[in-house]
Enzyme design. Structure first.
Site, short mmCIF file in Angstrom:
data_model
loop_
_atom_site.label_atom_id
_atom_site.label_comp_id
_atom_site.label_asym_id
_atom_site.label_seq_id
_atom_site.Cartn_x
_atom_site.Cartn_y
_atom_site.Cartn_z
N LYS A 9 0.84 -1.20 0.00
CA LYS A 9 0.00 0.00 0.00
C LYS A 9 0.88 1.26 0.00
CE LYS A 9 -3.65 -2.48 2.54
NZ LYS A 9 -4.59 -2.46 3.70
N TYR A 49 -11.93 -3.24 -3.20
CA TYR A 49 -12.48 -3.27 -1.83
C TYR A 49 -14.00 -3.30 -1.82
CZ TYR A 49 -7.97 -2.76 0.51
OH TYR A 49 -6.70 -2.99 1.01
N PHE A 57 -15.27 2.86 6.96
CA PHE A 57 -13.91 3.22 6.57
C PHE A 57 -13.69 3.16 5.05
CE2 PHE A 57 -13.86 -1.32 7.78
CZ PHE A 57 -13.40 -1.90 6.61
N ARG A 85 -0.92 -14.52 4.34
CA ARG A 85 -1.70 -13.83 5.38
C ARG A 85 -1.00 -13.94 6.74
NH1 ARG A 85 -6.37 -10.68 4.42
NH2 ARG A 85 -7.35 -11.56 6.27
N THR A 91 -4.97 -7.71 10.86
CA THR A 91 -5.37 -6.46 10.21
C THR A 91 -4.92 -5.23 10.99
OG1 THR A 91 -7.31 -7.60 9.32
CG2 THR A 91 -7.34 -5.20 9.26
N ARG A 102 3.09 -6.58 9.52
CA ARG A 102 2.34 -5.55 10.24
C ARG A 102 2.80 -5.44 11.70
NH1 ARG A 102 -3.51 -7.28 7.64
NH2 ARG A 102 -3.40 -6.00 5.74
N ASN A 112 -1.68 -0.19 7.29
CA ASN A 112 -1.14 -1.51 7.64
C ASN A 112 -0.31 -2.15 6.52
OD1 ASN A 112 -3.23 -2.26 5.98
ND2 ASN A 112 -4.39 -3.35 7.56
N HIS A 115 -1.67 -5.46 1.49
CA HIS A 115 -2.88 -6.26 1.33
C HIS A 115 -2.50 -7.66 0.88
CE1 HIS A 115 -6.65 -7.80 -0.29
NE2 HIS A 115 -5.94 -8.16 -1.34
N GLU A 126 -9.04 -11.22 -7.49
CA GLU A 126 -8.16 -10.04 -7.40
C GLU A 126 -7.05 -10.09 -8.46
OE1 GLU A 126 -7.07 -10.03 -3.25
OE2 GLU A 126 -9.01 -9.19 -2.66
P1 RTP Z 1 -6.48 -6.20 3.43
O1 RTP Z 1 -7.79 -6.58 2.77
O2 RTP Z 1 -6.07 -4.78 3.13
O3 RTP Z 1 -5.41 -7.21 3.13
O4 RTP Z 1 -6.64 -6.24 5.00
P2 RTP Z 1 -7.37 -7.35 5.85
O5 RTP Z 1 -7.90 -8.43 4.98
O6 RTP Z 1 -6.44 -7.74 6.95
O7 RTP Z 1 -8.55 -6.52 6.47
P3 RTP Z 1 -10.01 -6.24 5.87
O8 RTP Z 1 -11.01 -6.60 6.90
O9 RTP Z 1 -10.17 -6.83 4.51
O10 RTP Z 1 -10.00 -4.65 5.74
C1 RTP Z 1 -9.47 -4.03 4.60
C2 RTP Z 1 -8.68 -2.83 5.01
O11 RTP Z 1 -9.55 -1.83 5.49
C3 RTP Z 1 -8.88 -1.08 6.48
N1 RTP Z 1 -9.67 -1.11 7.69
N2 RTP Z 1 -9.85 -0.06 8.43
N3 RTP Z 1 -10.71 1.72 10.44
C4 RTP Z 1 -11.04 0.43 10.52
O12 RTP Z 1 -11.69 -0.02 11.45
C5 RTP Z 1 -10.60 -0.45 9.46
N4 RTP Z 1 -10.89 -1.74 9.36
C6 RTP Z 1 -10.29 -2.15 8.22
C7 RTP Z 1 -7.54 -1.70 6.73
O13 RTP Z 1 -6.55 -0.96 6.04
C8 RTP Z 1 -7.69 -3.08 6.14
O14 RTP Z 1 -6.46 -3.56 5.68
MG MG Z 2 -9.08 -8.07 3.30
#
Ligand code: RTP
Ligand code: MG
Length: 149
Positions: A9, A49, A57, A85, A91, A102, A112, A115, A126
């Site tokens: 990112k 996304y 968010f 992962r 996350t 992370r 973070n 992705h 994706e």
């Molecule tokens: P990613 O998709 O980016 O690999 O991250 P992830 O699976 O670990 O987390 P995900 O639940 O898919 O969330 C996507 C991205 O959204 C942002 N986020 N912000 N402010 C918040 O509460 C919040 N929750 C999620 C994070 O940047 C996360 O990587």
């Molecule tokens: Mg995700």
């Protein structure tokens, strides 16, 4: 062979962590099959996304991902989706274990670093979204006994 989509990112790029991040997956033994440094359009960020479009968010996330360049990658190997992962970590970087990307380098859930696709089907979607077939290189290490029994 299983593949996953990883994207460094804007924060990872701006902090000069591209080499460090790529090194983890390379050293583990996974195979790089696609790589590009690119600006992300709003349309692509929203599609990527899409699953989060109702979340509070979402808009901030799209703004962030489109704010400066990212490194989009496809990596290949047995179990690469789940393993990547694990290498990436939880996350919220404050909950991520030390030793994960992370956990070692992150401080904020919205910054973070990287992705990683969360399932094999998500990875397929994706990869198709971010790469054309001609941008992916088939040179898999399936015949290399130092990687696989
Ligand atoms: P990613 O998709 O980016 O690999 O991250 P992830 O699976 O670990 O987390 P995900 O639940 O898919 O969330 C996507 C991205 O959204 C942002 N986020 N912000 N402010 C918040 O509460 C919040 N929750 C999620 C994070 O940047 C996360 O990587
Ligand atoms: Mg995700």
């Amino acid at each position: 062979m299983e593949r996953t989509f990883l994207m460094i990112k804007p924060d990872g790029v701006q902090r000069g962590l591209v080499g460090e991040i790529i090194k983890r997956f390379e050293a583990k033994g996974f195979t790089l099959v696609g790589l590009k440094f690119m600006a992300v359009s709003k349309e692509l960020a929203e599609q990527h996304y899409d699953v989060h479009k109702e979340r509070p968010f979402f808009q901030g996330l799209v703004e962030f991902i489109t704010s400066s360049p990212v490194v989009a990658m496809v990596w290949e190997g047995e179990g690469v989706v789940a393993s990547a992962r694990k290498i990436i970590g939880a996350t919220n970087p404050l909950n991520a274990e030390p030793g994960t990307l992370r956990g070692d380098y992150g401080m904020d859930v919205g910054r973070n670093l990287i992705h990683g696709s969360d399932a094999i089907e998500t990875a397929q979607r994706e990869i198709a979204l971010w790469f054309t077939d001609s941008e992916l290189v088939n040179w898999g290490p399936t015949q290399k006994p130092w990687l696989y029994e």
